[in-house]
Design a protein around this motif. Structure first.
Motif, PDB file in Angstrom:
ATOM      1  N   THR A 276       7.639  -8.332 -24.209  1.00 19.79           N
ATOM      2  CA  THR A 276       8.507  -7.991 -23.075  1.00 19.79           C
ATOM      3  C   THR A 276       9.223  -9.227 -22.551  1.00 19.79           C
ATOM      4  O   THR A 276      10.419  -9.174 -22.230  1.00 19.79           O
ATOM      5  N   GLU A 277       8.516 -10.339 -22.455  1.00 16.17           N
ATOM      6  CA  GLU A 277       9.158 -11.566 -21.988  1.00 16.17           C
ATOM      7  C   GLU A 277      10.217 -12.055 -22.972  1.00 16.17           C
ATOM      8  O   GLU A 277      11.299 -12.501 -22.561  1.00 16.17           O
ATOM      9  N   ARG A 278       9.938 -11.973 -24.263  1.00 15.95           N
ATOM     10  CA  ARG A 278      10.916 -12.411 -25.261  1.00 15.95           C
ATOM     11  C   ARG A 278      12.159 -11.526 -25.222  1.00 15.95           C
ATOM     12  O   ARG A 278      13.289 -12.002 -25.380  1.00 15.95           O
TER      13      ARG A 278
ATOM     14  N   ARG B  37       2.638 -20.847 -21.043  1.00 15.99           N
ATOM     15  CA  ARG B  37       3.469 -19.796 -21.630  1.00 15.99           C
ATOM     16  C   ARG B  37       4.884 -20.300 -21.909  1.00 15.99           C
ATOM     17  O   ARG B  37       5.501 -19.895 -22.910  1.00 15.99           O
ATOM     18  N   LEU B  38       5.405 -21.163 -21.069  1.00 13.91           N
ATOM     19  CA  LEU B  38       6.744 -21.719 -21.329  1.00 13.91           C
ATOM     20  C   LEU B  38       6.746 -22.557 -22.611  1.00 13.91           C
ATOM     21  O   LEU B  38       7.685 -22.470 -23.414  1.00 13.91           O
TER      22      LEU B  38
ATOM     23  N   CYS C  58       7.790 -15.828 -17.259  1.00 17.37           N
ATOM     24  CA  CYS C  58       6.995 -16.107 -18.455  1.00 17.37           C
ATOM     25  C   CYS C  58       5.650 -16.658 -17.994  1.00 17.37           C
ATOM     26  O   CYS C  58       5.524 -17.865 -17.740  1.00 17.37           O
ATOM     27  N   VAL C  59       4.673 -15.778 -17.861  1.00 20.60           N
ATOM     28  CA  VAL C  59       3.350 -16.173 -17.376  1.00 20.60           C
ATOM     29  C   VAL C  59       2.302 -15.656 -18.343  1.00 20.60           C
ATOM     30  O   VAL C  59       2.514 -14.683 -19.074  1.00 20.60           O
ATOM     31  N   GLY C  60       1.169 -16.317 -18.351  1.00 19.91           N
ATOM     32  CA  GLY C  60       0.069 -15.891 -19.201  1.00 19.91           C
ATOM     33  C   GLY C  60      -0.528 -14.575 -18.733  1.00 19.91           C
ATOM     34  O   GLY C  60      -0.496 -14.237 -17.548  1.00 19.91           O
TER      35      GLY C  60
ATOM     36  N   ALA D 101       3.991 -18.125  -9.694  1.00 17.34           N
ATOM     37  CA  ALA D 101       5.217 -17.917 -10.471  1.00 17.34           C
ATOM     38  C   ALA D 101       5.837 -16.565 -10.166  1.00 17.34           C
ATOM     39  O   ALA D 101       7.062 -16.454  -9.999  1.00 17.34           O
ATOM     40  N   GLN D 102       5.046 -15.529 -10.081  1.00 17.82           N
ATOM     41  CA  GLN D 102       5.591 -14.210  -9.764  1.00 17.82           C
ATOM     42  C   GLN D 102       6.100 -14.147  -8.331  1.00 17.82           C
ATOM     43  O   GLN D 102       7.090 -13.464  -8.040  1.00 17.82           O
ATOM     44  N   GLN D 103       5.438 -14.853  -7.428  1.00 19.32           N
ATOM     45  CA  GLN D 103       5.915 -14.878  -6.041  1.00 19.32           C
ATOM     46  C   GLN D 103       7.256 -15.601  -5.949  1.00 19.32           C
ATOM     47  O   GLN D 103       8.166 -15.156  -5.218  1.00 19.32           O
ATOM     48  N   VAL D 104       7.406 -16.715  -6.679  1.00 14.64           N
ATOM     49  CA  VAL D 104       8.691 -17.430  -6.689  1.00 14.64           C
ATOM     50  C   VAL D 104       9.783 -16.548  -7.271  1.00 14.64           C
ATOM     51  O   VAL D 104      10.926 -16.526  -6.776  1.00 14.64           O
ATOM     52  N   ALA D 105       9.461 -15.802  -8.329  1.00 15.37           N
ATOM     53  CA  ALA D 105      10.462 -14.911  -8.925  1.00 15.37           C
ATOM     54  C   ALA D 105      10.915 -13.847  -7.925  1.00 15.37           C
ATOM     55  O   ALA D 105      12.112 -13.514  -7.864  1.00 15.37           O
ATOM     56  N   ARG D 106       9.972 -13.300  -7.152  1.00 18.03           N
ATOM     57  CA  ARG D 106      10.354 -12.295  -6.148  1.00 18.03           C
ATOM     58  C   ARG D 106      11.252 -12.894  -5.070  1.00 18.03           C
ATOM     59  O   ARG D 106      12.195 -12.241  -4.599  1.00 18.03           O
TER      60      ARG D 106
END
Length: 775
Positions: free
Chosen positions: A115-117, A133-134, A107-109, A86-91
């Motif tokens: 911070t995410e909210r 988390r979603l 939004c990851v565990g 998920a973080q790699q896709v966001a980058r």
């Protein structure tokens, strides 16, 4: 790329990133017939699926504009199975949509929920997260799904394997029904097809050309090893290839931690990646691999999905995966974007069939062979040294120092020192044992015990009583003696000892007595033991003959020889079997016919009348049981007779005997008399004390005249005394005094002194007593 109808902001981002052409899967998602429709896309790992669905969802995100306005709610949602993916896709989406001004939230565990909210409340156009988390954000109301236009499921097959089907149903059920759904996966099993039929409407099945030929840029190698050389084989493989970045997959976290400690002690630059680590620790491990501070990553299957590490050239399967799909995803971490890679399977003999089945299921062909030996690793290191770029470059500022070193030590000495420095920075290669090749490990006919060849026998000091087993003794013997399983023949476990057969080619290297472990020894045996005789009978020598023996039973004349009765189950060898009696079926006449009992044969039931019943007798009429309590018969007292009472007579008690006293104690005592009569002076009678200061016989505590004589000062309210009950409500009592019942009485104040003398305490003075608080 302009003819592919790519939005201007995305085309500028691709050009800035250095894209000259798109991959097949990226071109396929931009086809005109796929615009606005659901799609199920399958492509091999490393084919650019992240950029592909970034381009595919551009019409729904941009909406025909080049610059995005602040979003009230997310427009696109990307669901990934793992945090790292998920973080790699966001980058990847950040640089792809940077020109359009898109806000992307993750939004990851394992990350801070607040911070995410906060990021979601500021307005995010694209949200990337994991299913758990979603769903948490949706249930708490921090993620608004009302304006969602497109939903993307990346690595959908992995999400099903991890058990996220229920979370996916909840997330997609919260989204609008008219949304667009895109599913991307490396493999499309039947479960993915069912999932697509559930969440997609009239989806287009898109299969790229690279799926038919799985991982063409990856070289598969299967290495057959002995069980105890598993770790040493991994070390030699890493040293043989010297990859810029390598990843070693293990099955469990325990194996990851164990291999991490072993490789750290060997000098490898290694990090770990497993589910027990926090999200920050996992991010630091991946960043160390990207920065070059670490070259080897030991991970579980959590890192097998979507992780893109630069320069990853080698994948080692320390533990074989559970299925062929996992094998493909593990191996897919290398050979990405047209680069070459190597996938090595560590296969012990017991897992040969499993490895073959995995390779056949993945439709890949592996080259079988042995692990690199210590000599091969050393030769590969020497070849790299000869091709080192530092040796071909011309000397620079260090030329003067180099000339001085050569002049002082000589060229040969300097070259040898350079080779030693080159080898010291690397782990020494391991010496491996010869392993059976996979072709020989295939199931074959049982080996003839006599075909083992010449061998010698050894005696172990443990048997059935010590719970000895062949599978437990075999590795102990191999490790202690330094031989392989193929050089050990039969293992005969007896009651208290065990015999082991060792090939004669290696038995000469074994001492006559070896201690395998404390309390377990291995001794050489002369000759072949006789297993039919009692244990240790091989070294007792021949049995001595007796001078006279008792005659056997068949030699006696008084009784015939004993002949055992033959068994009806075991026949003598060579003897003809005894004829059996032929079976003849029993005729119906021989059998007693079955006669059904008629009602007339049964005794008729006669109802018992009341007269036939034994009459009921009460308990008192019935004879008592001998164990019943009997009442004693007492003589009746005559009427009118008074009861005679026995007069009380005190019991006579003998006088207590005392010990004789001494002479002084026997002297007569002075008789007791009253005090008034014996006292010389009459005792002063008690008179109660009056109310005044002079009342009674008791001397008053203070006198005004005495204080005045001692320099006292008149009493006043400022004298510092505590009054008891005096004040405005009770006039007539001098303030500052501690007298009892002395109202209207005044005293002269005592002159000030540096340290007043202690005042005598009266037993009747209650000023110092404790008074409980009033409730």
């Amino acid at each position: 790329m302009t003819e592919l109808n790519i939005a201007a902001p995305l085309a500028a981002a691709l050009a800035a990133k250095g894209y000259e052409s798109l991959t097949p899967v990226q071109e396929a998602v931009l086809a005109p017939e796929l615009i606005g429709r659901d799609a199920l896309v399958s492509a091999q790992t490393g084919s650019g699926k992240t950029v592909a669905f970034g381009l595919a969802m551009a019409p729904e995100v941009l909406g025909g504009t080049d610059i995005l306005k602040p979003a009230e709610a997310p427009l696109a949602l990307i669901i990934a199975p793992t945090r790292e993916l998920a973080q790699q896709v966001a980058r990847e989406l950040e640089w792809l949509y940077a020109e359009a001004g898109a806000q992307i939230a993750t939004c990851v565990g394992g990350m801070d929920y607040r911070t995410e909210r906060r990021a979601l409340s500021f307005g995010a156009h694209i949200v990337v997260g994991t299913p758990g988390r979603l769903r948490d954000h949706i249930e708490r109301g921090s993620l608004d799904m009302s304006l969602l236009h497109v939903a993307v499921l990346d690595e959908a097959d992995e999400m099903l394997d991890l058990g996220f089907a229920e979370d996916l149903e909840f997330i997609l059920g919260s989204a609008p029904a008219e949304r667009r759904t895109l599913m991307f996966s490396a493999t499309v099993p039947k479960e993915i097809e069912k999932l697509a039929a559930t969440f997609q409407r009239d989806a287009v099945r898109l299969q790229t050309q690279g799926e038919a030929r799985q991982h063409g840029d990856i070289e598969y190698r299967a290495i057959n090893i002995t069980p105890r050389d598993r770790e040493h084989a991994i070390f030699n493989v890493l040293r043989f290839y010297e990859a810029q970045t390598a990843i070693v997959f293990c099955k469990t976290r325990m194996n990851v931690n164990h291999l991490l400690a072993r490789m750290g002690n060997r000098g490898f630059q290694v990090v770990a990646l497993s589910g027990e680590l926090s999200q920050s620790e996992r991010m630091h491990a991946l960043q160390a691999l990207r920065d070059g501070r670490a070259r080897v990553c030991i991970a579980t299957d959590v890192a097998a999905r979507g992780i893109d590490l630069p320069g990853l050239e080698l994948v080692i399967h320390a533990d074989l995966p559970s299925n062929s799909e996992t094998l493909l995803h593990r191996s897919g971490r290398t050979g990405r974007a047209g680069k070459k890679g190597t996938s090595v399977l560590i296969v012990p003999p017991s897992e040969f069939r499993k490895a073959t089945r995995l390779l056949q299921g993945a439709k890949v062909v592996a080259e079988w062979g042995k692990a690199p030996s210590a000599e091969e690793v050393q030769e590969r290191d020497d070849a790299r040294l000869m091709e080192l770029p530092l040796l071909t470059d011309r000397p620079g500022e260090e030329a003067a120092l180099a000339a001085q070193l050569v002049e002082r030590y000589g060229a040969d000495h300097m070259a040898a020192a350079f080779v030693r420095l080159w080898r010291e920075g690397r782990s020494a290669p391991e010496v491996l044992h010869d392993a059976v090749m996979p072709t020989q490990a295939a199931p074959s006919a049982p080996r003839d015990r006599n075909a083992f060849g010449e061998a010698e026998w050894f005696l172990l000091s443990v048997g059935h009583e010590g719970r000895a087993e062949a599978r437990w003794l075999l590795p102990k013997i191999c490790d202690a003696v330094g031989i392989t399983k193929a050089e050990i023949g039969a293992i005969r476990v007896q009651q208290t000892v065990t015999f082991v057969q060792v090939a004669k080619t290696v038995s000469g290297k074994i001492a006559d007595r070896i201690e395998l472990e404390p309390g377990l020894t291995m001794d050489r045996v002369e000759g072949e033991p006789q297993f039919g005789r009692p244990e240790r009978s091989f070294d007792r020598g021949p049995r001595p003959e007796r001078a006279e023996r008792a005659p056997r039973r068949e030699d006696r004349g008084d009784r015939p020889a004993y002949t055992p009765k033959p068994s009806r189950f075991v026949e003598d060898e060579g003897a003809a079997p005894a004829p059996r009696k032929p079976y003849t079926p029993r005729e119906d006449g021989d059998r007693k016919p079955y006669a059904k009992r008629e009602d007339g044969d049964r005794k008729p039931y006669a109802k018992r009348e009341d007269g036939d019943r034994k009459p009921y007798a009460k308990r008192e009429d019935a004879p008592r049981s001998p164990y019943a309590k009997r009442e004693r018969d007492y003589p009746a007292r005559p009427e009118g007779a008074e009861s005679e009472k026995r007069s009380y007579k005190p019991r006579e008690v003998a006088p207590m005997k005392r010990a004789p006293r001494d002479a002084a104690a026997e002297a007569p005592r002075k008789p007791w008399v009253k005090r008034d009569e014996a006292a010389e002076a009459p005792r002063k009678t008690y008179a109660p004390r009056g109310d005044g200061p002079e009342g009674g016989d008791r001397k008053p505590r203070w006198k005004a005249d005495d204080r005045a004589d001692k320099g006292g000062k008149p009493a006043s309210k400022s004298a510092g005394f505590k009054s008891h009950g005096g004040g405005k409500d009770k006039p007539g009592r001098a303030a500052g005094t501690k007298s009892h019942k002395a109202e209207g009485k005044t005293f002269a104040a005592k002159p000030a002194r540096a340290k007043p003398a202690p005042r005598p305490v009266d037993a009747r003075d209650t000023s110092k007593r404790f008074t409980p608080p009033k409730k």
